[in-house]
Design an enzyme around this catalytic site. Sequence first.
Site, PDB file in Angstrom:
ATOM      1  CG  HIS A  56      -1.766  -1.186   1.363  1.00 10.59           C
ATOM      2  ND1 HIS A  56      -2.675  -1.570   0.401  1.00 10.59           N
ATOM      3  CD2 HIS A  56      -1.849  -2.129   2.343  1.00 10.59           C
ATOM      4  CE1 HIS A  56      -3.287  -2.679   0.787  1.00 10.59           C
ATOM      5  NE2 HIS A  56      -2.798  -3.047   1.953  1.00 10.59           N
ATOM      6  CG  HIS A 219      -6.304  -5.880   1.115  1.00 12.29           C
ATOM      7  ND1 HIS A 219      -7.170  -5.304   2.013  1.00 12.29           N
ATOM      8  CD2 HIS A 219      -5.081  -5.857   1.691  1.00 12.29           C
ATOM      9  CE1 HIS A 219      -6.496  -4.934   3.098  1.00 12.29           C
ATOM     10  NE2 HIS A 219      -5.234  -5.253   2.932  1.00 12.29           N
TER      11      HIS A 219
END
Length: 333
Positions: A56, A219
């Site tokens: 991320h 995700h």
Amino acid sequence: MKKLLNDPADIVAESLRGVERAHPEIRVDHENRILYRADAPVSGKVGLLSGGGSGHEPAHAGFIGPGMLDAVCAGEVFTSPVPDQMAEATKKIDGGAGVLHLVWNYTGDVMNFDMAAELAAAETDTAVEAVVMNDDVAVEDSLFTAGRRGTGAAIAVEKIVGAAAEQGRSLSELADLARRVNDASRSMGMALTSCTVPAKGSPTFDLPDDEIEIGIGIHGEPGRRRVPLASAHDIAEMLVDPILADRDFTGGEGVFVFVNGMGATPQLELYLMYNEIAALLDKAGIVPVRTLVGPYVTSLDMAGCLVSITRFDDDMLRLWDAPVATAGLRWGM
């Protein structure tokens, strides 16, 4: 799969070595995969700890430094760190005033941070509080969560609470502030493409060229629905309308608008999207007073964007503007 890597199994460990070389103000405990401020622990200051799966970036490591986080724990790609990591990180940043865990609402992260707080308290008597961030309006439950997912609001929470921690506010005051910012925030994302996890080597999900996913998680989790590819104007409405339907953003000092790139979307497109979003907010009588546009909470190489809106009060606005010195955010220093 085309990626800049050596062995997919080593991508997180080798990336952490790169962070350490690029940013000497950050120290890395490679054994425990903890990144923390070089001056930690800061005596008398509440330590702020976050973290989660890698992939991320710049979240989470990009937000370590004065005015934001004291440490983060890095898990494998899209995989929660383990409690021992989190407990060790808690001890490293305890300057005597306690430690606040800022937890993104994903089942593994919540469970492991809970266990870490118990370990740290048993071993060191460190006072620990936790705040779970759950701003996503797309779904109530997902493959990764019970309740709403934590997404873009973490940037506002971590920046604002980080500034308040520098002022010397207490652990309980910071926890209350974190909850207030989280409660004032709502987010919604979309994907043009899937992402590819290095260990898997193929896209996480199949998304035809003429379709988009509305309401994805960070995700690559499924969202609310899959729809035909649309104009930026129509996509902006699909993201903003559910946010405004979920909370009243009028009043206060105005709003903070965060348009996040998911990893593969250029700034050219993100600013185009901000223009469409700002027009919708104008129509709704909502005034943006601060903005952030760019890839700050990514999902590897996913193309798409996430919109996060936070209603600011006087205190939040002052704390957002306060100095910060991290790899991902830097001003006022």
